[in-house]
Design an enzyme around this catalytic site. Structure first.
Site, PDB file in Angstrom:
ATOM      1  CB  THR A   1      -1.033   0.029   1.254  1.00 28.51           C
ATOM      2  OG1 THR A   1      -1.686   1.236   1.182  1.00 28.51           O
ATOM      3  CG2 THR A   1      -0.359  -0.262   2.419  1.00 28.51           C
ATOM      4  NE  ARG A   2       3.711   1.514  -5.128  1.00 24.59           N
ATOM      5  CZ  ARG A   2       3.336   0.722  -6.334  1.00 24.59           C
ATOM      6  NH1 ARG A   2       2.124   1.087  -6.702  1.00 24.59           N
ATOM      7  NH2 ARG A   2       3.912  -0.062  -6.627  1.00 24.59           N
ATOM      8  CB  VAL A   3      -1.527   6.772  -0.535  1.00 25.44           C
ATOM      9  CG1 VAL A   3      -0.462   7.461  -1.699  1.00 25.44           C
ATOM     10  CG2 VAL A   3      -2.458   5.962  -1.252  1.00 25.44           C
TER      11      VAL A   3
END
Lengths: 490, 162
Positions: A351-353
């Protein structure tokens, strides 16, 4: 929705005649003023869309179920393809052209019409993702969290519980006030019916729009379905509501794009997909995100699904969509076969954000869990050697087992955020150390049920969890709580 | 007779189709073992076409005939079609007049495709180069019947007021 052919013919004053049919593509002579993406009407009242223009012919994509015949007349509409959007769509199951598939509950003809294919909004209208998006799935919310407006790819083999997971996320989000839009792309009619019944049974259908295209529908309809779903999502976003959008699945959409491109004799690229397949999907997914609207912020949280073949995440479409989303959840077939529900492999998921939208406590839990589970993963390889295990190792493996029992969501659909933290605290703090493994799922299930049904319990759990900014603070509160010692300690 | 003169004589799509069918029959007859087959087929072809071929290929044999037929076929297939739907069956004279007007407006390489549609009551529906125009009595009547003025006359008439 049969459109009045004569009306458009007289209005625009241009006509074409079908010269060649390579279903779903139709080649038409005439229509001198046709423009790319323009909607056209066939003599039968069916719709089509201009795909390509050549010197002598116009290539159309037909949305008609019936076969086109050479000589059929076609009229221009001087308008791009539009679909109806509005509150009236909530609770409806519609096709890619916005028509209800149930003749009893037709879609109102007075709804606003919006173009299906628009350029994504620019940077100025976008806002930073800072609100968490609860999925109701403990493993995701605690380890791979999502934010409102995030685009998270869901990837995995067939029959690994992807759709079930998506429905649970949608249920949680709709219960929290979002609008649900579920695009079913090229699935069987049975699957469509099952999804509809599940949503109706869960009581969230009235705030959900189901955009469906079955495997039997014309390729044009399947091609259009995700665009229609996104257009509907944008309508609700513009009204200031958060939207949870599922696109199930884009690998079918990519195959349909490939079919259309190859039939249209466009040059094949890698795996015979058209050269612009990345652009096609990126342009579509770029329409999701967190946006600034008139009354604050509203988001389109988009979860596209892509099927992996035998766990291969490195396929062309898979890596394409992975690179245009803000992370991915990987569903592992072997985990599914071993009975884990959901069968998400946390170490291959990203998950990047999502983490930027978490509270300090959740962020610490996420970090602690990932580190702990990664370390115990190594201990498993060590334990396999048959060496005698120290008490410390045994305790770690025991804790891991308990955590996995807590993450197991076979029996219940959605776990609220407070309950997730509370249950984590009970396991991490060793409150359930004496409890047999097989009793943990039942106990979790009871707590989830009681939290949802008894206000007194809900208030106490919420009070215990709220305001904690570290795991230590949480554990201290649980230790000093009469509520915990009376009801949850061994 | 030169090729342009022959093309000028073909006015309608029906005539062009007849010519194309004859050209195909002549092309096939070139390869029959009977040396008289071509001449026999020529006798059954439209007179203008037969005369044109006799005048242009008599001295040069089969190869020349084949070339002329191929050219002619290509020329006919390239011609544009002006489709017109009328409410009545036009006489030869009317066809001549319409054809003359169309050729004056669009050039010699245009064929007339006449259709019969009694539903339009009068006037014509025309299609050329993908453009569509409807100048029919039906359309005029419908526009009057659907107009607000007409509706107000009908619904505000003394008979309706009672």
């Amino acid at each position: 929705m049969k459109v009045d052919f004569e009306q458009y013919l007289n209005q625009v004053g241009e006509i074409g005649f079908v010269e060649k049919v390579v279903s779903p593509l139709v080649y038409v002579g005439g229509l001198p003023g046709a423009k790319p993406k323009e909607m056209v009407v066939f003599e039968s009242g069916d719709l089509g869309q201009v795909m390509t223009l050549t010197d002598s012919m116009v290539e159309l994509l037909s949305f008609s179920k019936s076969a086109m015949i050479t000589g059929n007349k076609v009229a221009r509409t001087n308008s791009v393809l539009k679909v109806p959007v509005g509150e009236g769509l909530l609770g409806k199951v519609i096709d890619a052209l916005g028509r209800s598939i149930d003749s009893v509950s037709a879609v109102s003809s007075s709804l606003e019409m919006r173009p299906v294919d628009i350029s994504p909004s620019g940077i100025q209208s976008r806002a930073k993702i800072k609100r968490p998006c609860d999925t109701g799935v403990s493993m995701v919310d605690l380890m791979i969290p999502l934010g409102m407006g995030q685009r998270e790819l869901v990837i995995g083999d067939q029959k690994t519980g992807k759709s079930r997971f998506l429905l649970r996320c949608l249920l949680t989000q709709v219960k929290q006030g979002s609008v649900g839009v579920y695009a079913v792309i090229g699935k069987s009619k049975l699957t469509i019916k099952q999804i509809e019944e599940w949503l109706a049974h869960a009581g969230v259908m009235k705030n959900t729009v189901l955009v469906v295209s079955s495997a039997q529908d014309p390729a044009g309809m399947t091609y259009l379905a995700p665009y229609t779903a996104m257009t509907i999502a944008e309508y609700f976003r513009d009204k200031g509501r958060d939207v949870f959008l599922v696109m199930d699945d884009l690998s079918v959409h990519a195959k349909i794009c490939r079919e259309i491109a190859l039939l249209g004799r466009r040059f094949p690229g890698r795996n015979s997909y058209p050269g612009d397949i990345f652009y096609t999907h990126a342009r579509l997914l770029e329409r999701a995100g967190n946006f600034t609207v008139a009354n604050g912020e509203s988001s389109i949280t988009c979860l596209p699904v892509v099927e992996a073949v035998q766990g291969d995440m490195a396929g062309y479409i898979q890596t394409n969509i992975m690179s245009m989303t803000d992370g991915h959840l990987y569903f592992d077939h072997s985990l599914f076969a071993s009975g884990r529900r959901p069968a998400i492999e946390p170490f291959l998921s990203v998950t990047r954000v999502g983490r930027q939208a978490q509270t300090p406590l959740r962020r610490e839990i996420s970090h602690t869990l990932v580190t702990f589970l990664r370390n115990t993963e190594k201990l498993h390889s060590f334990a396999r050697l048959g060496a005698e295990l120290s008490d410390q190792v045994k305790q770690a493996l025991d804790k891991e087992n308990r955590l996995m029992k807590f993450f197991d969501q076979t029996a219940y659909e959605s776990v609220s955020g407070s309950v997730q933290i509370f249950l984590f605290g009970l396991i991490w703090g060793g409150f359930w150390n004496g409890k047999p493994f097989n009793e943990i799922p039942t106990s979790v299930q009871k707590i989830v049920f009681v939290y949802e049904t008894q206000e007194r319990v809900r208030k106490q759990i919420d009070a215990l969890v709220s305001g904690c900014d570290s795991i230590q603070a949480l554990l201290n509160r649980l230790k000093n709580s009469d509520f915990v010692s009376k009801n949850f300690s061994n | 007779m030169i090729k342009d003169d022959l093309i000028k004589k073909i006015k309608t799509k029906e005539e062009a189709n007849l010519f194309l069918a004859s050209i195909e029959a002549l092309e096939s007859s070139l390869y029959l073992s009977d040396p008289a087959a071509f001449e026999e087929t020529l006798k059954e072809s439209p007179r203008t076409l037969a005369d044109f071929i006799r005048n242009n290929s008599s001295e040069r044999g089969v190869a020349a005939a084949k070339e002329i037929l191929g050219d002619l076929k290509e020329e006919l297939e390239k011609m544009k079609v002006f489709k017109i739907d009328l409410a009545f069956e036009p006489s030869e004279r009317t066809i001549e007049k319409i054809s003359a007007w169309i050729r004056k407006e669009t050039g010699d390489r245009t064929l007339l495709d006449i259709g019969l549609d009694r539903g339009i009551l009068g006037g014509a529906k025309m299609i050329f180069n993908g453009r569509y125009t409807e100048k029919t009595l039906l359309q005029m009547l419908l526009s009057v019947l659907r107009s607000e003025d007409f509706r107000s006359i009908i619904f505000n008439s003394p008979r309706n007021e009672g």
